[in-house]
Design a protein around this motif. Structure first.
Motif: not given
Length: 495
Positions: A10-16, A19-25
């Protein structure tokens, strides 16, 4: 080991990068819509939901989830600074947080809120990661009678939330319950107290109650009393750091609030709002100095904020694993799942494990981003208090009206929030708190709905509330709480 392996994936996917950009947004938008009075995460998600049609399922859910729990945190900022809850779940934070602001400790309050939200969210994420199936099974075991008993306990607890006479708190709760009866009866379809006004068929929005009782009433009290606060123009890091005593007194409240919020967040009928209120009540009950609550005690900030953040994380349990959204915001996220062809339910973790674990991993990342984002912003938030009141308060009233109007797009809601504000100001004059009123408004309809549902299922047998194990246990705890409160009231006061 399977959980650890899945979480690493999951971290490998979330840290792409995507996904990292949209998490920050998501967390950034969530924080700012949470700060704005009456806007909140639900409207933020509604506005950005069409944007997710063109994103991958993981990116869409990561962003929408970030808006949700970012909004829950952002609501506490305006609660602490100007006694104006950005969301209903942050209303209880204003009781102590605003008093800290009046004492010149707003930087400490905002800093400790960020830390409590981070740690409470971490507790919720850990339990979500390790026990999601168990929490889902637990939530299924709760029936209408059990929810009714929890609401009874919550209403009783809300009468002891603030200082002052218990009878005044009870009157405030009853007033809130009465406001909660306005609208269409969910069982019979009968209109109650609507006076033929179509805009009231769906009842009064909780945003109206919160904005009126806290926001408008506070503005009126400040203007009428000419009670203005002085703030420092520049806030340094050492101004934000809590003292050793603050840290010592915050540790256990954060732990208790995180655990309580994790449990209540997993139940479809509760969520962050009830979790934060009950966490505050619990801290007042276990405190050696309950009389200090209402004067700016730090436990009254850290416990509800930890519970709020933890519940915001575990609220995804019934939505994802059962397909049962616990709130309108969760219903929007469930809709986003369906748009991307992912059916929520017990098989979601098995059939769409990559999406589920990417979402869980994004919770960790999002909480870190919230911490990194908001601690540097403390000085900026404090600067809002340096705006002259003749400019600040008209702007706040405009924001309140816009936020209230945006819920149903009816001007009647603006008139109602002004009326509720006058009521809230009148309550302040007679030393009645608005927090129990808000709690009664939230729990009253849920109490009625679950009581009637339980009686329908038991064919009118009242003993169902005492024969169901969970319900009987909660009612027993309620009776003990009443007995303990009565004994404390009979104890002589030493001057």
């Amino acid at each position: 080991m399977d959980i650890l392996a899945n979480l690493i994936g999951g971290f490998a996917s979330a840290l792409s990068p995507e996904n990292l950009l949209y998490c920050f947004i998501g967390v950034t938008v969530g924080t700012f819509v949470g700060v704005l009075p009456g806007i909140g995460s639900m409207i933020g998600i509604s506005i950005l939901l069409p944007m997710t049609f063109y994103l991958s399922p993981e990116a869409a859910l990561v962003m929408l989830a970030g808006i949700y729990y970012g909004g829950e945190y952002g609501g506490s900022i305006s609660s602490i600074l100007i006694n104006l809850p950005g969301s209903a779940s942050s209303a209880v934070t204003s009781i102590e947080g605003y008093q800290m602001t009046r004492q010149g400790r707003a930087p400490v309050a905002l800093f400790i809120t960020a830390m409590a939200s981070f740690l409470g969210g971490t507790i919720g994420i850990v339990l979500l990661t390790a026990f999601a199936p168990i929490l889902a099974d637990l939530s299924l075991r709760f029936g209408p009678a059990d929810y009714f008993s929890i609401m009874v306990l919550g209403l009783l607890a809300s009468t002891t939330m603030t200082q002052g006479a218990v009878l005044k708190s009870c009157a405030s709760v009853i007033l809130g319950v009465m406001f909660g009866t306005i609208g269409t009866d969910i069982n019979t379809g009968v209109q109650r107290f609507t006076f033929g006004t179509m805009e009231l068929f769906d009842g009064i929005s909780i945003i109206i109650i919160a904005m009126g009782v806290f926001g408008i009433a506070e503005i009126l009290a400040t203007v009428m009393g000419n009670d203005h606060m002085s703030v420092k123009a520049n806030v340094r890091l050492r101004d934000m750091l809590p003292t050793r005593d603050d840290r010592r007194r915050s540790a256990m409240p954060i732990l208790r609030g995180g655990l309580l919020g994790s449990l209540l967040g997993a139940l479809p009928a509760t969520g962050p709002t009830i979790a934060s209120f009950l966490a505050y009540t619990l801290e007042k009950r276990v405190s050696r100095h309950p009389e200090a609550f209402g004067t700016g005690i730090i436990e009254g900030v850290t416990a509800p904020e930890a519970a709020n953040s933890a519940a915001a994380q575990t609220a995804f349990v019934p939505t994802l694993t059962l397909g049962i959204p616990g709130s309108a915001t969760m219903a929007l996220i469930l809709g986003a799942l369906l748009i991307h062809g992912i059916p929520a339910g017990p098989r979601l973790i098995t059939d769409h494990g990559d999406t589920f674990w990417a979402l869980v991993a994004s919770f960790w990342i999002g909480n870190v981003l919230l911490l990194v984002l908001n601690i540097p912003l403390v000085g900026i938030w404090i600067r809002f208090l340096s705006i002259p009141y003749r400019l600040l308060y008209p702007g706040i009233i405009c924001l309140i009206c816009v936020g209230v109007y945006s819920v149903k797009l009816t001007s009647l809601d603006i008139m109602i929030v002004l009326g509720i504000g006058l009521l809230g100001y009148g309550m302040r004059l007679v030393n009645m708190s608005g927090a129990p009123l808000l709690m009664g408004f939230i729990l009253g309809p849920m109490l009625e709905e679950n009581m009637r549902r339980a009686l329908l299922m038991s064919r009118g047998d009242l003993t169902t509330f005492f024969t169901e194990p969970i319900s009987a246990t909660v009612l027993g705890a309620t009776a003990l709480l009443m007995l303990w409160s009565g004994l404390r009231a009979l104890q002589p006061r030493h001057v």
